[in-house]
Design an enzyme around this catalytic site. Sequence first.
Site, PDB file in Angstrom:
ATOM      1  N   ASP A  72       4.734  45.285  33.565  1.00  0.00           N
ATOM      2  CA  ASP A  72       4.513  45.938  34.850  1.00  0.00           C
ATOM      3  C   ASP A  72       5.344  47.214  34.908  1.00  0.00           C
ATOM      4  O   ASP A  72       5.954  47.602  33.922  1.00  0.00           O
ATOM      5  CB  ASP A  72       4.817  44.990  36.026  1.00  0.00           C
ATOM      6  N   ARG A 101      20.035  51.847  46.053  1.00  0.00           N
ATOM      7  CA  ARG A 101      18.802  52.567  46.356  1.00  0.00           C
ATOM      8  C   ARG A 101      19.096  53.559  47.478  1.00  0.00           C
ATOM      9  O   ARG A 101      19.050  53.217  48.664  1.00  0.00           O
ATOM     10  CB  ARG A 101      17.690  51.589  46.723  1.00  0.00           C
ATOM     11  N   GLN A 147       7.355  33.484  41.435  1.00  0.00           N
ATOM     12  CA  GLN A 147       8.483  34.150  40.799  1.00  0.00           C
ATOM     13  C   GLN A 147       9.772  33.762  41.505  1.00  0.00           C
ATOM     14  O   GLN A 147       9.860  33.825  42.737  1.00  0.00           O
ATOM     15  CB  GLN A 147       8.295  35.666  40.856  1.00  0.00           C
ATOM     16  N   LYS A 198      10.824  37.403  33.250  1.00  0.00           N
ATOM     17  CA  LYS A 198      10.462  38.753  33.696  1.00  0.00           C
ATOM     18  C   LYS A 198      11.681  39.672  33.729  1.00  0.00           C
ATOM     19  O   LYS A 198      12.744  39.274  34.203  1.00  0.00           O
ATOM     20  CB  LYS A 198       9.840  38.695  35.094  1.00  0.00           C
ATOM     21  N   TYR A 225      11.097  52.125  51.245  1.00  0.00           N
ATOM     22  CA  TYR A 225      11.423  50.848  50.594  1.00  0.00           C
ATOM     23  C   TYR A 225      10.397  50.516  49.512  1.00  0.00           C
ATOM     24  O   TYR A 225      10.750  50.108  48.406  1.00  0.00           O
ATOM     25  CB  TYR A 225      11.471  49.736  51.636  1.00  0.00           C
ATOM     26  N   TYR A 254      14.068  33.988  41.925  1.00  0.00           N
ATOM     27  CA  TYR A 254      15.405  34.535  41.686  1.00  0.00           C
ATOM     28  C   TYR A 254      16.348  33.345  41.741  1.00  0.00           C
ATOM     29  O   TYR A 254      16.451  32.686  42.783  1.00  0.00           O
ATOM     30  CB  TYR A 254      15.797  35.538  42.771  1.00  0.00           C
ATOM     31  N   GLY A 258       8.676  41.564  47.123  1.00  0.00           N
ATOM     32  CA  GLY A 258       9.354  40.926  48.230  1.00  0.00           C
ATOM     33  C   GLY A 258       8.989  41.516  49.579  1.00  0.00           C
ATOM     34  O   GLY A 258       8.649  42.688  49.702  1.00  0.00           O
ATOM     35  N   ARG A 295      -0.922  52.808  37.627  1.00  0.00           N
ATOM     36  CA  ARG A 295      -1.676  53.396  38.727  1.00  0.00           C
ATOM     37  C   ARG A 295      -3.162  53.560  38.426  1.00  0.00           C
ATOM     38  O   ARG A 295      -3.951  53.689  39.347  1.00  0.00           O
ATOM     39  CB  ARG A 295      -1.107  54.784  39.086  1.00  0.00           C
ATOM     40  N   HIS A 311      11.615  46.717  36.573  1.00  0.00           N
ATOM     41  CA  HIS A 311      11.579  46.450  38.017  1.00  0.00           C
ATOM     42  C   HIS A 311      11.006  47.644  38.780  1.00  0.00           C
ATOM     43  O   HIS A 311      11.427  47.955  39.895  1.00  0.00           O
ATOM     44  CB  HIS A 311      12.978  46.102  38.534  1.00  0.00           C
TER      45      HIS A 311
END
Length: 404
Positions: free
Chosen positions: A310, A166, A129, A256, A27, A131, A82, A314, A280
């Site tokens: 974003d 996904r 943030q 965003k 995930y 939604y 999340g 890394r 995302h």
Amino acid sequence: MTLASILSTGDLEQAARRRLPPSVYGYVSGGSETESALRGNRQAFDAWRFVPRFLVDVSRRSQARSLFGTHYAAPFGIAPMGVAGICGFDGDLALARAAAEAQVPFVLSGASTTPMERVLQQAPGSWFQAYVPSNRELIGALLARAERAGVPVLVVTVDVPIASTREVELRNGFSLPLRLTPRLVAGGLARPGWLARTFLQTLLRQGIPRFENFSAARGNRIITAASGDHRAGRAALSWDDLAWVRDRWRGRLVIKGLLHPEDAGRAQAIGADGVIVSNHGGRQLDGAQAPIDALPAIAAAAPRLAIMVDSGFRRGTDILKALALGADFVFIGRPAMYGLAVGGQAGVAHVLALLKREIDVDLALLGCADVAGLDSRYLARPGPPSEFRIPSGECSCTCSTPAI
């Protein structure tokens, strides 16, 4: 493995993979469909090369930046993610506290399981943030709640009109809301440390977590699905709705999920204060452009906005490349979650310290004493040998030596 032995975010990811159930790791780490956007984010960084300057005084270096009137110790913060509590007990608070101690911004996700009020009490200055659906009554109630909680910066994510596919999560038996599939249960039992420190501790101390911040009211438990709930209505969200939010929100407003320069121009036109260039993290539209490649055009299209980015960051070098391409600030996501999984708040703090240290070293090696002096003249994008070009003109350091 101790935190002191972890030398990079790559080391941390491997440690987190060993500690998390496969479904939870999938995930956090996975992308959508073929994961080409996820891979493309990393490939885009590798396509840029530094052009360092030497014989420049870099004995004193600064990576501090100011954003929206707040001084931060580094040019990066923690992106909204999340259900952070699935990686560590009280995950949202661990992320927020670590960011506050490191003097960098933290963005609480609308998909979080800790009420925004609790986060703002313990880490004042945290962003939020949201939604939001195309329902102005629901939006207005959420804005009022965020204002009462003391949210200084509202981030509205616009790149999730519907959920993506996904396949990694589906194969692992993972979904939100959570369902106790055989694969999910087996994976949890195979990680007794995670089971005791995260899963059982959460159940015993807090009960079954809820989505706490999707709306003004408390949301459903993370194991509950309900028709017509907070996930409905996003597909109808429009620029008119965002303009309506701008008229009613008295704090800073950030949009965003943008990749197209025309969208950045529209964000500037409605009075937004900033944008976060993002795909995302490769979790929505598969094959979407890498944000690092979208930066220059967006910065040119919206010169009055704070330009943030974003997806895929890394290393300290990744952050410096983004700043050189026009970003004012960078947000990291998965590395902070890996730190949370490995060491809780201390693990997150270790991630932030690693990146700060890398930036400090890389500034010296690049020949730039202050991140404020970074621009595209420190970068080259190699093509065939005949096309390799080093930008010309005066360098942006204080040495006044013309570029080669």
